[in-house]
Design a protein around this motif. Structure first.
Motif, mmCIF file in Angstrom:
data_model
loop_
_atom_site.group_PDB
_atom_site.id
_atom_site.type_symbol
_atom_site.label_atom_id
_atom_site.label_comp_id
_atom_site.label_asym_id
_atom_site.label_seq_id
_atom_site.Cartn_x
_atom_site.Cartn_y
_atom_site.Cartn_z
ATOM 1 N N LEU A 38 9.581 18.500 -24.907
ATOM 2 C CA LEU A 38 11.182 18.662 -25.264
ATOM 3 C C LEU A 38 11.781 20.042 -25.089
ATOM 4 C CD1 LEU A 38 10.213 16.345 -28.517
ATOM 5 C CD2 LEU A 38 11.363 15.666 -26.328
ATOM 6 N N THR B 246 10.111 11.313 -29.747
ATOM 7 C CA THR B 246 8.563 12.128 -30.278
ATOM 8 C C THR B 246 7.869 11.158 -30.884
ATOM 9 O OG1 THR B 246 9.873 14.434 -30.398
ATOM 10 C CG2 THR B 246 7.947 13.955 -31.728
ATOM 11 N N GLU B 247 8.462 10.128 -31.802
ATOM 12 C CA GLU B 247 7.480 9.487 -32.644
ATOM 13 C C GLU B 247 7.098 8.310 -31.434
ATOM 14 O OE1 GLU B 247 7.892 6.077 -35.957
ATOM 15 O OE2 GLU B 247 9.614 7.106 -35.596
#
Length: 248
Positions: free
Chosen positions: A57, A46-47
């Motif tokens: 996701l 995600t980052e």
């Protein structure tokens, strides 16, 4: 080799070879439905994606096949169906064959093979309706030469090669191609099972024709090719991405 606008279901997308490949596919304009179960790896993906709107996701335990099917069905409805399936998630336990229980063998097959079957069952109706689809199974060079201490894993990768051929024959009339990629030895977390990392690297380079370690980008580019229109006349094949370790 464009995958722009395609919706790609990618299992095991947040770890190992998956994370960099996921980012590469997003950068090429694909929407990626990324399936994983490890919270830390999902957070890292995600980052790294930096808020890319193409990333969807799905956090789920793939060993729970009913729960996995429900999660994929929901994701398919939310994204309009899958154009591409990449069956990548895998368990990689290592110990002597006679120390594995039958239940441990079955647990590996459930994630490495059965979950891939579920993914294709969910995706196939949309692919058939569109007359276009791509399925890529991630196999392994260990299938070709065998590998001590990894019998459940090697067996599962052999099963994926068999399914690749059977599905290619069956789904071809529907415009769906099915291929496999057999990665060689890549420096991922899976290599932590080896007690001598430097010695293992020397072993790998001795066996490869190309004298460097593979990178996730090597897999990402092969995936993008097989998922594109450029590979529309290739099906039932296993592409080794291994620096020339296994040649056939």
């Amino acid at each position: 080799m464009s995958v722009a606008g395609k919706t790609i279901l990618y299992t095991g997308a947040a770890g190992g070879l998956g994370l960099r490949s996921t980012l590469a596919l997003l950068a090429k304009g694909a929407r990626v439905v990324a399936v994983d179960h490890d919270p830390a790896k999902i957070a890292a993906l995600t980052e790294a994606a930096g808020g890319d709107a193409g990333l969807h996701l799905v956090a789920t335990d793939m060993s729970d096949l009913d729960g996995f099917r429900a999660a994929l069905t929901e994701a398919s409805a939310a994204t309009g169906g899958f154009d591409v399936v990449i069956n990548n998630a895998a368990l990689y336990p290592s110990k002597p064959f006679d120390e594995f229980t039958v239940e441990e063998h079955q647990a590996v097959q459930r994630v490495n093979v059965d979950a891939g079957i579920v993914a294709v069952q969910v995706a196939l109706p949309t692919m058939r309706a569109r007359g276009w689809g791509r399925i890529v199974n991630i196999a392994s060079v260990t299938f070709y030469g065998g590998w001590a201490l990894l019998s459940p894993y090697v067996a599962s990768k052999g099963a994926l090669v068999g399914l690749t051929r059977a599905w290619a024959r069956e789904f071809g009339p529907d415009g769906v191609t099915v291929n496999a990629i057999a990665p060689g030895a890549f420096p991922t977390d899976a290599e932590k099972i080896h007690p001598d990392p430097e010695g293992y690297t020397r072993f790998v380079l001795d066996h490869q024709a190309v004298k460097r370690r593979g990178t996730p980008d090597d897999i990402a580019e092969a995936l993008a090719f097989l998922a594109s229109d450029a590979a529309g006349f290739i099906t039932g094949q296993t592409l080794n991405v291994d620096g020339g370790w296994v040649m056939h």
